[in-house]
Design a protein around this motif. Structure first.
Motif, mmCIF file in Angstrom:
data_model
loop_
_atom_site.group_PDB
_atom_site.id
_atom_site.type_symbol
_atom_site.label_atom_id
_atom_site.label_comp_id
_atom_site.label_asym_id
_atom_site.label_seq_id
_atom_site.Cartn_x
_atom_site.Cartn_y
_atom_site.Cartn_z
ATOM 1 N N ASP A 64 0.836 -1.208 0.000
ATOM 2 C CA ASP A 64 0.000 0.000 0.000
ATOM 3 C C ASP A 64 0.866 1.253 0.000
ATOM 4 O O ASP A 64 0.593 2.212 -0.734
ATOM 5 C CB ASP A 64 -0.927 0.004 1.216
ATOM 6 C CG ASP A 64 -1.971 -1.093 1.156
ATOM 7 O OD1 ASP A 64 -2.665 -1.196 0.133
ATOM 8 O OD2 ASP A 64 -2.087 -1.858 2.129
ATOM 9 N N TRP A 65 1.912 1.245 0.836
ATOM 10 C CA TRP A 65 2.797 2.412 0.864
ATOM 11 C C TRP A 65 3.509 2.575 -0.483
ATOM 12 O O TRP A 65 3.669 3.697 -0.969
ATOM 13 C CB TRP A 65 3.825 2.278 1.987
ATOM 14 C CG TRP A 65 3.249 2.500 3.344
ATOM 15 C CD1 TRP A 65 3.182 1.611 4.375
ATOM 16 C CD2 TRP A 65 2.642 3.703 3.825
ATOM 17 N NE1 TRP A 65 2.569 2.182 5.474
ATOM 18 C CE2 TRP A 65 2.232 3.460 5.157
ATOM 19 C CE3 TRP A 65 2.389 4.958 3.257
ATOM 20 C CZ2 TRP A 65 1.598 4.438 5.938
ATOM 21 C CZ3 TRP A 65 1.761 5.926 4.030
ATOM 22 C CH2 TRP A 65 1.372 5.655 5.347
ATOM 23 N N ALA A 66 3.916 1.460 -1.075
ATOM 24 C CA ALA A 66 4.570 1.539 -2.383
ATOM 25 C C ALA A 66 3.620 2.106 -3.436
ATOM 26 O O ALA A 66 4.031 2.863 -4.322
ATOM 27 C CB ALA A 66 5.062 0.146 -2.800
ATOM 28 N N ALA A 67 2.333 1.740 -3.342
ATOM 29 C CA ALA A 67 1.338 2.242 -4.291
ATOM 30 C C ALA A 67 1.176 3.750 -4.177
ATOM 31 O O ALA A 67 1.029 4.456 -5.184
ATOM 32 C CB ALA A 67 0.003 1.544 -4.062
ATOM 33 N N VAL A 68 1.188 4.259 -2.943
ATOM 34 C CA VAL A 68 1.085 5.709 -2.754
ATOM 35 C C VAL A 68 2.319 6.401 -3.329
ATOM 36 O O VAL A 68 2.216 7.426 -4.010
ATOM 37 C CB VAL A 68 0.910 6.042 -1.258
ATOM 38 C CG1 VAL A 68 0.986 7.550 -1.031
ATOM 39 C CG2 VAL A 68 -0.421 5.506 -0.734
ATOM 40 N N GLU A 69 3.484 5.839 -3.059
ATOM 41 C CA GLU A 69 4.734 6.450 -3.536
ATOM 42 C C GLU A 69 4.822 6.468 -5.058
ATOM 43 O O GLU A 69 5.390 7.394 -5.651
ATOM 44 C CB GLU A 69 5.920 5.684 -2.956
ATOM 45 C CG GLU A 69 6.098 5.813 -1.454
ATOM 46 C CD GLU A 69 6.706 7.147 -1.040
ATOM 47 O OE1 GLU A 69 7.082 7.943 -1.929
ATOM 48 O OE2 GLU A 69 6.810 7.381 0.182
ATOM 49 N N SER A 70 4.255 5.463 -5.721
ATOM 50 C CA SER A 70 4.448 5.315 -7.167
ATOM 51 C C SER A 70 3.297 5.847 -8.013
ATOM 52 O O SER A 70 3.289 5.672 -9.226
ATOM 53 C CB SER A 70 4.670 3.836 -7.503
ATOM 54 O OG SER A 70 3.508 3.073 -7.191
ATOM 55 N N HIS A 71 2.314 6.508 -7.397
ATOM 56 C CA HIS A 71 1.151 6.954 -8.168
ATOM 57 C C HIS A 71 1.548 7.993 -9.212
ATOM 58 O O HIS A 71 2.535 8.728 -9.048
ATOM 59 C CB HIS A 71 0.088 7.547 -7.224
ATOM 60 C CG HIS A 71 0.422 8.925 -6.731
ATOM 61 N ND1 HIS A 71 1.258 9.164 -5.663
ATOM 62 C CD2 HIS A 71 0.027 10.152 -7.172
ATOM 63 C CE1 HIS A 71 1.372 10.465 -5.461
ATOM 64 N NE2 HIS A 71 0.625 11.093 -6.363
ATOM 65 N N ASP A 72 0.782 8.052 -10.289
ATOM 66 C CA ASP A 72 1.023 9.070 -11.313
ATOM 67 C C ASP A 72 -0.233 9.868 -11.657
ATOM 68 O O ASP A 72 -0.220 10.710 -12.550
ATOM 69 C CB ASP A 72 1.599 8.447 -12.589
ATOM 70 C CG ASP A 72 0.707 7.356 -13.189
ATOM 71 O OD1 ASP A 72 -0.511 7.370 -12.924
ATOM 72 O OD2 ASP A 72 1.234 6.495 -13.917
ATOM 73 N N THR A 73 -1.328 9.588 -10.933
ATOM 74 C CA THR A 73 -2.592 10.281 -11.170
ATOM 75 C C THR A 73 -3.296 10.499 -9.830
ATOM 76 O O THR A 73 -3.290 9.616 -8.974
ATOM 77 C CB THR A 73 -3.520 9.449 -12.079
ATOM 78 O OG1 THR A 73 -2.843 9.163 -13.296
ATOM 79 C CG2 THR A 73 -4.803 10.197 -12.383
ATOM 80 N N VAL A 74 -3.898 11.666 -9.659
ATOM 81 C CA VAL A 74 -4.684 11.969 -8.460
ATOM 82 C C VAL A 74 -6.054 12.471 -8.905
ATOM 83 O O VAL A 74 -6.162 13.529 -9.541
ATOM 84 C CB VAL A 74 -4.011 13.041 -7.578
ATOM 85 C CG1 VAL A 74 -4.830 13.266 -6.317
ATOM 86 C CG2 VAL A 74 -2.590 12.640 -7.228
ATOM 87 N N GLY A 75 -7.088 11.711 -8.587
ATOM 88 C CA GLY A 75 -8.442 12.121 -8.933
ATOM 89 C C GLY A 75 -9.262 12.393 -7.686
ATOM 90 O O GLY A 75 -9.073 11.735 -6.656
#
Length: 251
Positions: A64-75
């Motif tokens: 989960d933490w890795a997913a937050v760190e690697s995001h490229d879109t914020v909706g």
């Protein structure tokens, strides 16, 4: 009572998930729109800190933490401002939206209207619980999903997010000293019992200030105190127009 209407603001992170696809998925559940002004097809460096402040530690794992760190879109998905009688159903449908997004490329989700997040597995488990639940089971699933608690202000433990279910916040008086680790689980259980009562028992609509309340028939008696939401301004997403109900010890 305030005339403000609560609304959900859902922050959705994605990796390779287009904003248009977020919007398409959410629109299939009715009543949810993408905030085009604040949504961005690029990473936001503030997100790790924002998720950490939203109780992520309770259910996040390394992925989960890795997913937050690697995001490229914020909706940012918005519900319509919710009349009280529509809040419960809207919150149920938005939990289904959350699961659909996570199964379609979203990597992390938090609710800006109560300051709560969950790890991917926790979100999906709550959505699965709510899908076929009724009455108290449904209320418990929705409260677990959307209501942040316990929060301590030096005098009481309280919740944030009951307004998203059309109910007052729940509080319990604990005094000037923070509760110990041994005391906290029982106090949170009291908060949760009161929350489910407010969400499911018709008598909750007629609570009078100073009324007695017991967790079970043979449990110690508490007093219920009611009041307006004075922690937040009316234009704050956390503001609860239905006020609060507080448990205080009966002398």
């Amino acid at each position: 009572m305030s005339e403000a209407f609560p609304r959900h603001v859902l922050c959705v992170l994605g990796s390779g998930l287009a904003l248009s696809e977020m919007e398409r998925i959410a629109s299939g559940f009715g009543g949810f729109v993408l905030d085009r002004e604040y949504s961005e097809a690029e990473p936001d460096p503030r997100m790790p800190e924002a998720f950490e402040a939203s109780m992520a530690a309770a259910s996040f794992d390394e992925s989960d933490w890795a997913a937050v760190e690697s995001h490229d879109t914020v909706g940012y998905l918005l519900s319509m401002p919710m009349m009280r009688e529509l809040a419960f159903d809207t919150s149920r449908r938005l939990l289904a939206v959350t699961a659909a997004l996570l199964r379609s490329g979203a990597t992390a989700v938090k609710n800006e209207s109560s300051g709560i997040t969950h790890g991917r597995d926790r979100w999906l488990a709550l959505a699965d619980r709510a899908a076929d639940a009724k009455d108290e089971d449904l209320a418990d699933a929705l409260a677990s999903a959307w209501v942040k608690r316990p929060i301590y202000d030096g005098q009481v433990l309280y919740s944030c997010g009951m307004h998203l279910l059309g109910a007052p916040e729940v509080e319990i008086e604990v005094g000037p000293e923070p509760p110990t680790k041994d005391e906290l689980p029982e106090l949170v259980e009291h908060l949760d019992t009161l929350a489910i009562y407010l969400l499911t028992d018709p008598r909750a609509a007629e609570i009078e200030d100073g009324a007695g309340f017991r967790m079970t028939e043979d449990a110690p008696r508490w007093l219920l105190r009611t009041g307006p939401c004075d922690r937040y301004d009316e234009d704050d997403l956390f503001f609860n127009p239905y006020g609060y109900v507080r448990l205080t010890r009966s002398e």
